[in-house]
Structures are given as structure tokens and as C-alpha cells.
Scaffold this motif. Structure first.
Motif, PDB file in Angstrom:
ATOM      1  N   LYS A 165      30.961 -12.517  24.728  1.00  0.00           N
ATOM      2  CA  LYS A 165      32.172 -12.854  23.984  1.00  0.00           C
ATOM      3  C   LYS A 165      32.038 -12.291  22.573  1.00  0.00           C
ATOM      4  O   LYS A 165      31.119 -12.657  21.843  1.00  0.00           O
ATOM      5  CB  LYS A 165      32.371 -14.373  23.951  1.00  0.00           C
ATOM      6  CG  LYS A 165      32.581 -14.985  25.332  1.00  0.00           C
ATOM      7  CD  LYS A 165      32.773 -16.491  25.251  1.00  0.00           C
ATOM      8  CE  LYS A 165      32.976 -17.085  26.643  1.00  0.00           C
ATOM      9  NZ  LYS A 165      33.145 -18.569  26.601  1.00  0.00           N
ATOM     10  N   ARG A 166      32.945 -11.408  22.206  1.00  0.00           N
ATOM     11  CA  ARG A 166      32.870 -10.731  20.912  1.00  0.00           C
ATOM     12  C   ARG A 166      34.093 -11.028  20.055  1.00  0.00           C
ATOM     13  O   ARG A 166      35.177 -11.307  20.576  1.00  0.00           O
ATOM     14  CB  ARG A 166      32.767  -9.217  21.107  1.00  0.00           C
ATOM     15  CG  ARG A 166      31.670  -8.753  22.027  1.00  0.00           C
ATOM     16  CD  ARG A 166      30.306  -9.087  21.493  1.00  0.00           C
ATOM     17  NE  ARG A 166      29.240  -8.539  22.325  1.00  0.00           N
ATOM     18  CZ  ARG A 166      27.996  -8.987  22.310  1.00  0.00           C
ATOM     19  NH1 ARG A 166      27.641  -9.981  21.513  1.00  0.00           N
ATOM     20  NH2 ARG A 166      27.087  -8.441  23.095  1.00  0.00           N
ATOM     21  N   LYS A 167      33.904 -10.949  18.748  1.00  0.00           N
ATOM     22  CA  LYS A 167      35.018 -11.047  17.816  1.00  0.00           C
ATOM     23  C   LYS A 167      35.460  -9.638  17.451  1.00  0.00           C
ATOM     24  O   LYS A 167      34.641  -8.780  17.139  1.00  0.00           O
ATOM     25  CB  LYS A 167      34.596 -11.804  16.556  1.00  0.00           C
ATOM     26  CG  LYS A 167      34.285 -13.273  16.793  1.00  0.00           C
ATOM     27  CD  LYS A 167      33.917 -13.960  15.483  1.00  0.00           C
ATOM     28  CE  LYS A 167      33.628 -15.439  15.707  1.00  0.00           C
ATOM     29  NZ  LYS A 167      33.256 -16.131  14.435  1.00  0.00           N
ATOM     30  N   GLY A 168      36.761  -9.391  17.498  1.00  0.00           N
ATOM     31  CA  GLY A 168      37.264  -8.069  17.151  1.00  0.00           C
ATOM     32  C   GLY A 168      37.129  -7.077  18.284  1.00  0.00           C
ATOM     33  O   GLY A 168      36.806  -7.427  19.419  1.00  0.00           O
ATOM     34  N   GLY A 169      37.376  -5.817  17.964  1.00  0.00           N
ATOM     35  CA  GLY A 169      37.406  -4.779  18.983  1.00  0.00           C
ATOM     36  C   GLY A 169      36.086  -4.056  19.166  1.00  0.00           C
ATOM     37  O   GLY A 169      35.129  -4.266  18.420  1.00  0.00           O
ATOM     38  N   ILE A 170      36.037  -3.197  20.185  1.00  0.00           N
ATOM     39  CA  ILE A 170      34.887  -2.323  20.372  1.00  0.00           C
ATOM     40  C   ILE A 170      34.784  -1.414  19.153  1.00  0.00           C
ATOM     41  O   ILE A 170      35.777  -0.869  18.679  1.00  0.00           O
ATOM     42  CB  ILE A 170      35.048  -1.477  21.646  1.00  0.00           C
ATOM     43  CG1 ILE A 170      35.038  -2.377  22.887  1.00  0.00           C
ATOM     44  CG2 ILE A 170      33.939  -0.439  21.754  1.00  0.00           C
ATOM     45  CD1 ILE A 170      35.268  -1.627  24.176  1.00  0.00           C
TER      46      ILE A 170
END
Length: 262
Positions: A165-170
Motif C-alpha cells: 500500500k503506497r501513498k501517491g503515484g509510481i
């Protein structure tokens, strides 16, 4: 506790710092949901090593794990798990399995960002923790201290692959020069483990990049002065296309964000 040296690989670049821009209208198409299914729990061991945000990503090419979106919950993986850098960016859930040294029943989710090299001079059960075929996690010290006591040094753990789970984009960062382009792909959600990268300019057709090392991908295709679109494929078969994520005025060393997997 484990201590080891990291080899630093230097590449020539016109800029040696990151400048991050947010592109307000990035378009992305996702072929699948991009969600890594949790695997079954397995047994391994964990140690820790000293370092910082600028050293915990050495073998994967993440020159600052915080800027790349991973924070300090990271780990160097033994050869059996690292797989020559293919596992870089994948997420694992770990929990301590030795009540004497565990801090409650807490589990943590870590990102694979580094390699714990073998130490054939020492027995695999006495110092050579990362020797093949052992599956071992050499955690960053802050991550280790969330699940186990410092004085334990090494603890048995349960682990499993989980979705990232990441914040923001690639994040895409291009370094190199007009004749050699090196793209770092980071902050990838879902599987987190990138297995293929393609790029297309407004004058250059789709081109497949080659893995240089870790999560650094290379191409000799002429890209400068063009708006760039990237396609990323992860180990679960999902793919995402970030259209015109780089404007035609981009410069080496800059970082731009596409849309992430869910």
C-alpha cells in the motif's frame, strides 16, 4: 546481530539530486486490480543492521528509501529471497516467533530494498545467516525494534508476501546522459515487484527497457526533448500505463509521478 558491507555502484549523471514535480493530470490505465494476494506463513529468521534512509536501499538502487516512498520499514534479503534484485519493491509481513524476545504479538510490513550477502566464512547457523539456501531478513534497525528486543540480535520469525500500500503515484526518475538512460521505478503498489518496463515518446515508439540492476532499468533509445509515457508490469500480471507523465521539457535527475496500482 548482522553487519555487512554494501557495494555502492555509481553512474554518471548530469544531476545528482531529485527534483520532484506533481503532474496534476496524469492519465493511467490499469489492466488488473494490482493487488498482491497474501501468501501462506513461512518460517525464517531476522537480524538487523545499522544505516539510514540513504543506505537501506543500496542493492535495489533506491538512493533514499524515504524519498522513494518506502520509509524505514525495510529489509535486506538473503540471496534465496532477493533473487538477484528481482524481489526489490516487494512487501512482506513479519512477526516475531520467540516469545522471550518478542514485543507482544505485533507484526510489521516491510519493503525489500537491499541484499544481505552470503558469508561463507561463517556457519549458516552461526553468523552466516544469509548463506544459501536460508531465507533471512536483515531488517533496518528501526523496523527490527518494532517486533523484537535489541539484545536478542537474531529471532525466528513468520513471514508472508502481502500487497503493498503506497501513498501517491509510481515514481519515475531518469538519470544518465543523452546516450544512456537509467530509469528508477519506485513507490509501486499492489505486488510492488516490477518485472517489465516500457517507455514511449511522442517521437519514439514503445521500447522495452532492460533491467540494469535492482529496480534500475536502462535503454539507449533517444528520449530527451519528448513527452514520455511509461508502462509498468508487476509480478502478479497487473500493468499500468502512465500517459505523458514526463513533459517534453524534463531534465535528468527529475522525478515525476504516474498513477499507482490500487
Amino acid at each position: 546481530m548482522a553487519f555487512h558491507l554494501k557495494a555502492l555502484v555509481m553512474f554518471s549523471s548530469s544531476l545528482l539530486f531529485f527534483v520532484t514535480f506533481q503532474i496534476p493530470h496524469v492519465h493511467a490505465n490499469q489492466a488488473k486490480a494490482g493487488k498482491q494476494k497474501s501468501s501462506a506463513w513461512k518460517k525464517a529468521h531476522a537480524t538487523f543492521y545499522e544505516g539510514s534512509a540513504t543506505t537501506f536501499g543500496g542493492a535495489c538502487g533506491y538512493d533514499d528509501v524515504t524519498k522513494h516512498g518506502y520509509g524505514l520499514n525495510t529489509a535486506a534479503l538473503s540471496k534465496a529471497l532477493f533473487k538477484e534484485g528481482v524481489t526489490c519493491g516487494a512487501c512482506f509481513e513479519l512477526k516475531c516467533n520467540q516469545q522471550k524476545w518478542c514485543k507482544g504479538s505485533n507484526s510489521i510490513i516491510i519493503t525489500a530494498t537491499d541484499h544481505c550477502p552470503p558469508n561463507p566464512q561463517q556457519d549458516s547457523n552461526n553468523g552466516g545467516w544469509c548463506n544459501p539456501p536460508r531465507e533471512h531478513f536483515d531488517l533496518s534497525k528501526p523496523a527490527y525494534l518494532k517486533i523484537a528486543e535489541y539484545k536478542a540480535g537474531i529471532v525466528p520469525v513468520y513471514y508472508r508476501r502481502v500487497s503493498c500500500k503506497r501513498k501517491g503515484g509510481i515514481k519515475f526518475t531518469i538519470t544518465g546522459n543523452p546516450y544512456f538512460y537509467l530509469v528508477t521505478v519506485s513507490n509501486v503498489g499492489g505486488s510492488g515487484q516490477v518485472i517489465a518496463v516500457q517507455v514511449k515518446g511522442n517521437k519514439t515508439p514503445w521500447t522495452s527497457l532492460r533491467r540494469n540492476w535492482g529496480q534500475k532499468w536502462e535503454t539507449n533509445a533517444k528520449l530527451q526533448g519528448q513527452a514520455l509515457t511509461f508502462k509498468v508490469k508487476t509480478s502478479d500480471g497487473s500493468s499500468t500505463t502512465s500517459s505523458n507523465v514526463f513533459p517534453n521539457s524534463w531534465q535528468f535527475g527529475q522525478t515525476f509521478e504516474g498513477r499507482n496500482f490500487s
